[in-house]
Write an enzyme that holds these catalytic residues in place. Sequence first.
Site, PDB file in Angstrom:
ATOM      1  N   CYS A  77       0.821  -1.208   0.000  1.00 55.19           N
ATOM      2  CA  CYS A  77       0.000   0.000   0.000  1.00 55.19           C
ATOM      3  C   CYS A  77       0.859   1.264   0.000  1.00 55.19           C
ATOM      4  O   CYS A  77       2.049   1.240   0.330  1.00 55.19           O
ATOM      5  CB  CYS A  77      -0.960   0.003   1.183  1.00 55.19           C
ATOM      6  SG  CYS A  77      -0.157   0.280   2.757  1.00 55.19           S
TER       7      CYS A  77
ATOM      8  N   CYS B 107       0.769   3.875   2.008  1.00 49.05           N
ATOM      9  CA  CYS B 107       1.275   4.362   3.291  1.00 49.05           C
ATOM     10  C   CYS B 107       2.492   3.560   3.750  1.00 49.05           C
ATOM     11  O   CYS B 107       3.324   4.079   4.487  1.00 49.05           O
ATOM     12  CB  CYS B 107       0.190   4.419   4.358  1.00 49.05           C
ATOM     13  SG  CYS B 107      -0.626   2.892   4.760  1.00 49.05           S
TER      14      CYS B 107
END
Length: 136
Positions: A46, A48
């Site tokens: 992902c 993040c």
Amino acid sequence: MYPEEIVKPMQAELEKAGFTSLHTTEEVANALAKEGTTLVMVNSVCGCAAGTARPGAIASLGNDKHPINLTTVFAGVDKEATNKAREYMIPFPPSSPAIALFKDGQLVHMLERHHIEGRSAQAIAANLAGAYDEYC
């Protein structure tokens, strides 16, 4: 499961910084059985993880005190190893990315995804450095 060509650079980023990738339940159990401090980064594909979690974890190692053992499991890739690591992180629910600090096999500090999302790499590094100052 993600294609190896996508995952390799994300694993390599942490390995280059000194993290050991754990791929089996046995490797996780052995890593968390060690005395001293162990950091476990639950890696992820992902944004993040790429933008703040991995850079924050790496930057945190510039603190005067830091964990002796640096390890990582990859969610969505090494399913059994990740699940085993998450057993040690109870009572926290499964989260990726996540960063956990253990001392003598006991969980002492946890950053879940909601602690990572929307925060800068510097904020994550500072949070971890505070934990290192207390436990390492």
